[in-house]
Design a protein around this motif. Structure first.
Motif, PDB file in Angstrom:
ATOM      1  N   GLY A   1       0.805  -1.213   0.000  1.00  0.00           N
ATOM      2  CA  GLY A   1       0.000   0.000   0.000  1.00  0.00           C
ATOM      3  C   GLY A   1       0.840   1.266   0.000  1.00  0.00           C
ATOM      4  O   GLY A   1       1.922   1.322  -0.582  1.00  0.00           O
ATOM      5  N   ASN A   2       0.335   2.289   0.705  1.00  0.00           N
ATOM      6  CA  ASN A   2       0.978   3.591   0.792  1.00  0.00           C
ATOM      7  C   ASN A   2       1.369   3.831   2.248  1.00  0.00           C
ATOM      8  O   ASN A   2       0.547   4.258   3.057  1.00  0.00           O
ATOM      9  N   SER A   3       2.613   3.546   2.581  1.00  0.00           N
ATOM     10  CA  SER A   3       3.068   3.580   3.971  1.00  0.00           C
ATOM     11  C   SER A   3       3.039   5.006   4.523  1.00  0.00           C
ATOM     12  O   SER A   3       3.747   5.877   4.028  1.00  0.00           O
ATOM     13  N   ARG A   4       2.262   5.225   5.588  1.00  0.00           N
ATOM     14  CA  ARG A   4       2.101   6.573   6.112  1.00  0.00           C
ATOM     15  C   ARG A   4       2.667   6.775   7.520  1.00  0.00           C
ATOM     16  O   ARG A   4       3.047   7.882   7.883  1.00  0.00           O
ATOM     17  N   ASP A   5       2.678   5.730   8.323  1.00  0.00           N
ATOM     18  CA  ASP A   5       3.187   5.880   9.689  1.00  0.00           C
ATOM     19  C   ASP A   5       3.773   4.555  10.141  1.00  0.00           C
ATOM     20  O   ASP A   5       3.421   3.489   9.602  1.00  0.00           O
ATOM     21  N   ILE A   6       4.670   4.620  11.131  1.00  0.00           N
ATOM     22  CA  ILE A   6       5.387   3.425  11.568  1.00  0.00           C
ATOM     23  C   ILE A   6       5.613   3.478  13.071  1.00  0.00           C
ATOM     24  O   ILE A   6       5.832   4.547  13.643  1.00  0.00           O
TER      25      ILE A   6
ATOM     26  N   GLY B   1      12.310  -3.431  19.630  1.00  0.00           N
ATOM     27  CA  GLY B   1      12.847  -2.923  18.380  1.00  0.00           C
ATOM     28  C   GLY B   1      12.941  -3.939  17.259  1.00  0.00           C
ATOM     29  O   GLY B   1      13.451  -3.619  16.180  1.00  0.00           O
ATOM     30  N   ASN B   2      12.413  -5.143  17.453  1.00  0.00           N
ATOM     31  CA  ASN B   2      12.563  -6.195  16.448  1.00  0.00           C
ATOM     32  C   ASN B   2      11.414  -6.277  15.452  1.00  0.00           C
ATOM     33  O   ASN B   2      11.540  -6.927  14.413  1.00  0.00           O
ATOM     34  N   LEU B   3      10.299  -5.645  15.779  1.00  0.00           N
ATOM     35  CA  LEU B   3       9.133  -5.677  14.900  1.00  0.00           C
ATOM     36  C   LEU B   3       8.720  -4.259  14.545  1.00  0.00           C
ATOM     37  O   LEU B   3       8.788  -3.354  15.387  1.00  0.00           O
ATOM     38  N   ALA B   4       8.304  -4.074  13.303  1.00  0.00           N
ATOM     39  CA  ALA B   4       7.790  -2.789  12.847  1.00  0.00           C
ATOM     40  C   ALA B   4       6.366  -2.978  12.348  1.00  0.00           C
ATOM     41  O   ALA B   4       6.078  -3.941  11.622  1.00  0.00           O
ATOM     42  N   TYR B   5       5.487  -2.055  12.733  1.00  0.00           N
ATOM     43  CA  TYR B   5       4.108  -2.062  12.266  1.00  0.00           C
ATOM     44  C   TYR B   5       3.858  -0.772  11.502  1.00  0.00           C
ATOM     45  O   TYR B   5       4.227   0.313  11.952  1.00  0.00           O
ATOM     46  N   ILE B   6       3.218  -0.902  10.354  1.00  0.00           N
ATOM     47  CA  ILE B   6       3.029   0.237   9.463  1.00  0.00           C
ATOM     48  C   ILE B   6       1.550   0.442   9.162  1.00  0.00           C
ATOM     49  O   ILE B   6       0.820  -0.517   8.880  1.00  0.00           O
ATOM     50  N   ALA B   7       1.119   1.709   9.248  1.00  0.00           N
ATOM     51  CA  ALA B   7      -0.183   2.113   8.737  1.00  0.00           C
ATOM     52  C   ALA B   7      -0.021   2.300   7.237  1.00  0.00           C
ATOM     53  O   ALA B   7       0.633   3.251   6.790  1.00  0.00           O
ATOM     54  N   ASP B   8      -0.630   1.393   6.460  1.00  0.00           N
ATOM     55  CA  ASP B   8      -0.289   1.252   5.044  1.00  0.00           C
ATOM     56  C   ASP B   8      -1.417   1.695   4.120  1.00  0.00           C
ATOM     57  O   ASP B   8      -1.702   1.051   3.109  1.00  0.00           O
ATOM     58  N   GLY B   9      -2.073   2.791   4.486  1.00  0.00           N
ATOM     59  CA  GLY B   9      -3.118   3.329   3.632  1.00  0.00           C
ATOM     60  C   GLY B   9      -4.260   2.364   3.442  1.00  0.00           C
ATOM     61  O   GLY B   9      -4.763   1.753   4.399  1.00  0.00           O
ATOM     62  N   ASP B  10      -4.684   2.177   2.200  1.00  0.00           N
ATOM     63  CA  ASP B  10      -5.823   1.306   1.905  1.00  0.00           C
ATOM     64  C   ASP B  10      -5.567  -0.156   2.253  1.00  0.00           C
ATOM     65  O   ASP B  10      -6.509  -0.948   2.338  1.00  0.00           O
ATOM     66  N   GLN B  11      -4.297  -0.534   2.449  1.00  0.00           N
ATOM     67  CA  GLN B  11      -3.962  -1.914   2.793  1.00  0.00           C
ATOM     68  C   GLN B  11      -4.024  -2.176   4.298  1.00  0.00           C
ATOM     69  O   GLN B  11      -3.805  -3.298   4.731  1.00  0.00           O
ATOM     70  N   GLY B  12      -4.281  -1.151   5.082  1.00  0.00           N
ATOM     71  CA  GLY B  12      -4.444  -1.338   6.513  1.00  0.00           C
ATOM     72  C   GLY B  12      -3.138  -1.508   7.258  1.00  0.00           C
ATOM     73  O   GLY B  12      -2.206  -0.713   7.124  1.00  0.00           O
TER      74      GLY B  12
END
Length: 360
Positions: free
Chosen positions: A66-71, A77-88
């Motif tokens: 998707g469109n990565s907007r926030d992280i 520190g081993n996992l990253a979660y991303i707010a990925d626009g329309d992909q959730g």
């Protein structure tokens, strides 16, 4: 006979560039062929010297669909979660920064018009909170590569940022028209307690003691909200909004709670002292050349990292200054940044270029 030293000679250079930065190699000659040491005597009249002991490099990257907007990062520190626009929601293992790997994802708004823009994570790493634009606040259980919706609430606006209170019982959501204060003590039944109507609220953070909210409002600037009273969550009090030269896009409180930083879009980054939490005092500003969206702060508070649309920029923090020390141009639109454990690696949400890991 008596020997006298002959002073070394520096070779003058004239260089020009249409780029934001240029590499410049200093050269000189010592008549006795002794080693030379170069020392900066005076800062340039225009621009800044970068690379004073710092180097930056792209360590690794991975697309997010998707469109990565926030992280946001897990506590280790081993996992990253991303707010990925329309992909959730998208999740990644970043334990090896040079080789991030996907753990899958989850559409938090199937069948509707939600688009994930902001994200925060609980202290125990088990729950992610997502600002999902017209989809409101989504509360998601995360366990490895398994995801499920626990609860959600419509904010009646365009939810673009979210932050949890220090006690994890309250979520604060910037939804462009207001800041919503939401009780999340029961994850399956989040409840809106109150709101503060503002101009264009697109970023929010909370003081370390949980008593003050700071809002990045594109039309009003930096807004300060007092929630310290016993009924402060249901009756928040707007103290003031401080105008900024640009369009305030993001706000971050330092880990020690003594400073806050705002990304001011076309006007760089500004640092404020918040020894008096209700009265922020500007202590420094710095140009970032691009359009600054978000800021994150190292654990020790000595550096800040700015997501600057075309690059990631690092600044040293001093008593009354922000000194640029390194930057790296990146693919995509650099929307958000999260500092890894130790502060030598940062992770970037960069629009259609996904997740990028940068070493400093």
């Amino acid at each position: 006979g008596e020997w006298s030293n002959t002073a070394p000679v520096a070779f003058p250079q004239v260089v020009s560039t249409n780029q934001q930065a240029i590499d410049l190699t200093l050269e000189g000659l010592d008549p006795e062929r002794l080693p030379l040491t170069f020392t900066l005597e005076e800062n340039p009249n225009i621009g800044n010297i970068l690379g004073l002991g710092y180097e930056s490099s792209l360590l690794g990257s991975i697309n997010t669909i998707g469109n990565s907007r926030d992280i946001v990062l897990s506590s280790d520190g081993n996992l990253a979660y991303i707010a990925d626009g329309d992909q959730g929601l998208r999740a990644f293992d970043v334990s090896i920064p040079s080789a991030p790997s996907s753990l899958g994802g989850f559409d938090v708004s199937p069948g509707n018009s939600g688009s994930s823009r902001g994200i925060d994570i609980s202290a125990d790493d088990n729950t992610v909170f997502m600002a999902d634009s017209t989809g409101g606040l989504k509360i998601v259980s995360v366990a490895g590569n398994s995801f499920s919706i626990l609860g959600d609430v419509d904010t009646n606006g365009n939810a673009v940022d979210v932050v949890l209170s220090p006690d994890q019982q309250t979520a604060f959501v910037a939804d462009t028209v207001s800041v919503k204060i939401i009780d999340v003590s029961t994850l399956g039944a989040p409840t809106i307690l109150s709101q503060i109507v503002l101009g264009t609220a697109i970023g929010v953070d909370v003081a370390a003691d949980g008593n003050t909210l700071y809002v990045a409002d594109q039309t009003e600037g930096l807004c300060v909200i007092d929630i310290s009273a016993s009924d402060g969550l249901s009756n928040p009090r707007l103290i003031e909004c401080l105008a900024t030269p640009g369009f305030t896009s993001g706000v971050t409180v330092s880990p020690d709670g003594r400073r806050l930083y705002i990304a001011d879009f076309g006007d760089g980054v500004h640092g404020y002292l918040i020894n008096d939490p209700l009265n922020p005092v500007l202590f420094a500003s710095a140009d970032t050349d691009g359009s600054s969206y978000r800021v994150d702060v190292s654990a020790d508070g000595n550096q800040i990292f700015v997501a600057d649309s075309t690059s990631i920029r690092a600044f040293d923090v001093d008593t009354n200054s922000l000194t640029p020390v390194a930057d790296l141009s990146l693919e995509g639109t650099v929307y958000s940044v999260a500092v890894g454990i130790g502060g030598t690696t940062v992770y970037v949400a960069s629009g259609n270029s996904g997740l990028q890991a940068v070493g400093f």
